[in-house]
Motif scaffolding. Sequence first.
Motif, PDB file in Angstrom:
ATOM      1  N   GLY A 146      80.151  15.444  10.676  1.00  0.00           N
ATOM      2  CA  GLY A 146      81.449  15.285  10.660  1.00  0.00           C
ATOM      3  C   GLY A 146      81.976  15.484  12.010  1.00  0.00           C
ATOM      4  N   PHE A 147      81.436  16.656  12.802  1.00  0.00           N
ATOM      5  CA  PHE A 147      81.991  17.139  14.026  1.00  0.00           C
ATOM      6  C   PHE A 147      81.685  15.886  15.082  1.00  0.00           C
ATOM      7  N   GLU A 148      80.335  15.300  15.046  1.00  0.00           N
ATOM      8  CA  GLU A 148      80.055  14.273  15.714  1.00  0.00           C
ATOM      9  C   GLU A 148      80.616  13.061  15.745  1.00  0.00           C
ATOM     10  N   ARG A 149      81.082  12.642  14.457  1.00  0.00           N
ATOM     11  CA  ARG A 149      82.003  11.384  14.205  1.00  0.00           C
ATOM     12  C   ARG A 149      83.220  11.876  14.701  1.00  0.00           C
ATOM     13  N   GLU A 150      84.054  12.634  14.853  1.00  0.00           N
ATOM     14  CA  GLU A 150      85.289  12.950  15.392  1.00  0.00           C
ATOM     15  C   GLU A 150      84.821  13.002  16.964  1.00  0.00           C
ATOM     16  N   ALA A 153      84.406   9.143  18.008  1.00  0.00           N
ATOM     17  CA  ALA A 153      85.840   8.322  17.716  1.00  0.00           C
ATOM     18  C   ALA A 153      86.569   8.558  18.989  1.00  0.00           C
ATOM     19  N   ARG A 154      86.656   9.916  19.384  1.00  0.00           N
ATOM     20  CA  ARG A 154      87.292  10.534  20.443  1.00  0.00           C
ATOM     21  C   ARG A 154      87.101   9.741  21.872  1.00  0.00           C
ATOM     22  N   THR A 197      95.541  17.160  24.064  1.00  0.00           N
ATOM     23  CA  THR A 197      94.433  16.021  23.999  1.00  0.00           C
ATOM     24  C   THR A 197      95.414  15.064  24.958  1.00  0.00           C
TER      25      THR A 197
END
Length: 241
Positions: A146-150, A153-154, A197
């Motif tokens: 889940g963290f890697e998907r975020e 995407a970023r 960000t």
Amino acid sequence: MQDSFDLTTLIFLALAVFVIWRLRSVLGQKTGAERSPFKPVDRSRTEPPANRTEGDNVVRLPGADRAPADRSQAAPKAEVRDWRGIAEPGSAIANGLEAVVQVEPGFDPRGFVEGAKSAYEAIVIAFAKGDRKTLRSLLSREVCEGFEREIDAREGRKEVVETTFVSLDKAEIVAVDVKNRVAQVTVHFLSHLITATRNAQGQVIDGSAETVVEVPDVWTFARTLGTRDPNWQLVATEAGA
């Protein structure tokens, strides 16, 4: 005169004999109200206690018979662990910690909390930097994905996250669960961060590069007890209140 003297003498002698007889009759009787004088225990008249062994020189004190005759059969007192600052005695958290200690006696909840604080800061910084290697060592596979998907995407949007730790003010165990030798410990964190960000042009599109914000988090760490691997992994995250 001689007869008078003899008669008087006989009368006094009779009175003396009477008085002596009365005194002996009184002093020689026991009424039951007398106080016995102090004396050592007469061992010849005292039977040894049933649990006494030969060579035992212990003298039982008055009232000892009210205690269990065989102390080896008395129920052992349950050990009361010092969970001060971690959990209230008898609470669900204390019971959960006891379950962990039953499997791993060396478990130290205070040391765990300190380790969780270090892990929390390391994970937050690693996520901001996109440090997948560090995340994989600290997260379960599901959470890491889940963290890697975020992060993916970023990075696809060419965004950069800047995070600075100001303080970690709270790290409190709020739940402990042990099932099938797998322990899960949930910790409520309260930190103060500066996070922003930026887009590809360097503009702040979320957060602030100057404002300190309070961030509550509730994270759950898990580990299989009794294994050689001492590391706990983050298995669940949610925003705290």
